[in-house]
Design a protein around this motif. Structure first.
Motif, PDB file in Angstrom:
ATOM      1  N   ALA A 150       0.835  -1.210   0.000  1.00 29.42           N
ATOM      2  CA  ALA A 150       0.000   0.000   0.000  1.00 29.42           C
ATOM      3  C   ALA A 150       0.866   1.255   0.000  1.00 29.42           C
ATOM      4  N   ALA A 154       0.974   3.921  -3.132  1.00 31.99           N
ATOM      5  CA  ALA A 154       0.578   5.315  -2.938  1.00 31.99           C
ATOM      6  C   ALA A 154       1.657   6.271  -3.441  1.00 31.99           C
ATOM      7  N   LEU A 168      -5.135   0.426  -5.553  1.00 28.73           N
ATOM      8  CA  LEU A 168      -4.168   0.916  -4.569  1.00 28.73           C
ATOM      9  C   LEU A 168      -3.300   2.033  -5.144  1.00 28.73           C
ATOM     10  N   PRO A 171      -5.620   6.388  -3.450  1.00 27.23           N
ATOM     11  CA  PRO A 171      -4.980   7.278  -2.472  1.00 27.23           C
ATOM     12  C   PRO A 171      -4.549   8.619  -3.066  1.00 27.23           C
ATOM     13  N   SER A 197      -3.413   5.292   2.220  1.00 24.97           N
ATOM     14  CA  SER A 197      -3.306   3.960   1.641  1.00 24.97           C
ATOM     15  C   SER A 197      -3.107   2.894   2.709  1.00 24.97           C
ATOM     16  N   ASN A 256     -11.385   2.549   0.614  1.00 29.46           N
ATOM     17  CA  ASN A 256     -10.799   3.626  -0.188  1.00 29.46           C
ATOM     18  C   ASN A 256     -11.873   4.508  -0.809  1.00 29.46           C
TER      19      ASN A 256
END
Length: 273
Positions: A24, A28, A203, A207, A229, A255
Motif C-alpha cells: 500500500a 501510494a 491501490l 490514495p 493507503s 478507499n
C-alpha cells in the motif's frame, strides 16, 4: 482489544498486514506520479500481465513471484517503448498489452489446471494465498522500491510536472520514466496475491485522487496518500477478517469511503473560502 489479539494470533493475518502495508505504501508513492502524468491505468494493464505470468507459473509448478516479477518488469519497459511510438497512444498501448496477457493467461489455465482455487486467488485476491517465502521476497522488494523512490524523489518530481523542462536541464527523463514503470511493475506483482489482478490498480489510483481533493503541494499529496493507503488497507483487512468479506474488495470499499469523505471536506473548504 480481544479481537485484535485474536486477529494477530493467526500467522496468515500477520503476513497479510506486513505485506499489505508495504505494498500500500509503495503503491501510494508511485500512484501520485502516475495519476499526475495521466498514466494511472498502467497499473491495470500490468496487473493483467501479472495474471498471465502467474497462470503460466501455476501451470508449470514454478514459484509465482519469481516468474511474475521479471515478466511484468519486461512488460512495463515494453509498454514505455510502445508508448513512445506516436502511432500507438498510451491508453491503446495499455489495452494492447493487458488484453493480450489476459487472453494468454486464460488460455493457459483452460488447457492446464482449469479454474481452481489458485486461479480465483490470482483474479480476486486472498489473504491466505501468501506463503512465508512470498512474504520474505515481498519485504525485500518493497524495501528496494521505497529506497529507490526516496533516493530519486527530486528527479521523479521533475519529470512528473514538466518532463520537457526536466530534459532541457539535463535530467534523463526516459531513464526515470522507466524507473517508475519498473517500480510500479514490482509493486503490482507483490500486491496481486492479496488484492487480485482485478483490484490491485485501485491501490495506485485511489490514495492519490483522495489526497488531491484536499492537499495542494506534491509533497503533501505524497505524504497524505501514503497515510491514507496504509490506513485504508489495515481497515479493509480488518473488515475482511471480522465479516468474512473478500480482502481486496474490502480495501477498495474503504478507499471509496475515504475518497467521498475527502471530496466532501474539499467542497466544504472551498465554500468556506
Amino acid at each position: 482489544m480481544e479481537m485484535i489479539i485474536e486477529m494477530f494470533s493467526y500467522p496468515f493475518m500477520v503476513r497479510a498486514f506486513a505485506v499489505g502495508a508495504l505494498v500500500a505504501l509503495c503503491s501510494a508513492l508511485l500512484g501520485v506520479s502516475l495519476v499526475l502524468k495521466r498514466y494511472s491505468m498502467i497499473g491495470d494493464g500490468l496487473s493483467h500481465v501479472g495474471f498471465g505470468a502467474l497462470a503460466i507459473a501455476a501451470s508449470l509448478n514454478l514459484a509465482p513471484l519469481a516468474v511474475a516479477v521479471p515478466v511484468v518488469i519486461v512488460a512495463a519497459v515494453l509498454l514505455l517503448r510502445i508508448r513512445g511510438n506516436s502511432r500507438i497512444k498510451g491508453d491503446a498501448a495499455i489495452a494492447l498489452i493487458s488484453t493480450s496477457s489476459l487472453a494468454v493467461g486464460v488460455m493457459v489455465i483452460s488447457m492446464t489446471t482449469g479454474m481452481n482455487t489458485d486461479v480465483y486467488n490470482y483474479m480476486f485476491g486472498s489473504i491466505l494465498a501468501m506463503s512465508d517465502g512470498d512474504v520474505r521476497l515481498s519485504v525485500v522488494m518493497a524495501v528496494i522500491v521505497l529506497v529507490l523512490f526516496v533516493f530519486f524523489y527530486h528527479k521523479i518530481f521533475a519529470i512528473t510536472f514538466d518532463e520537457t523542462f526536466a530534459q532541457a536541464t539535463g535530467v534523463k527523463a526516459d531513464l526515470y520514466n522507466t524507473l517508475i514503470a519498473v517500480l510500479t511493475a514490482v509493486t503490482i506483482v507483490l500486491g496481486m496475491r492479496m488484492m487480485g489482478a482485478l483490484l490491485i490498480s485501485s491501490l495506485i489510483i485511489f490514495p492519490a485522487l483522495t489526497s488531491m481533493r484536499v492537499c495542494r503541494t506534491f509533497k503533501s499529496v505524497i505524504v497524505n496518500s501514503a497515510v491514507i493507503s496504509v490506513v485504508c488497507l489495515v481497515l479493509g483487512i480488518t473488515i475482511s477478517y471480522v465479516w468474512g468479506t473478500p480482502a481486496g474488495a474490502s480495501v477498495v470499499m474503504v478507499n471509496i469511503a475515504a475518497l467521498l469523505a475527502y471530496s466532501l471536506a474539499g467542497l466544504i473548504r472551498n465554500k468556506g473560502k
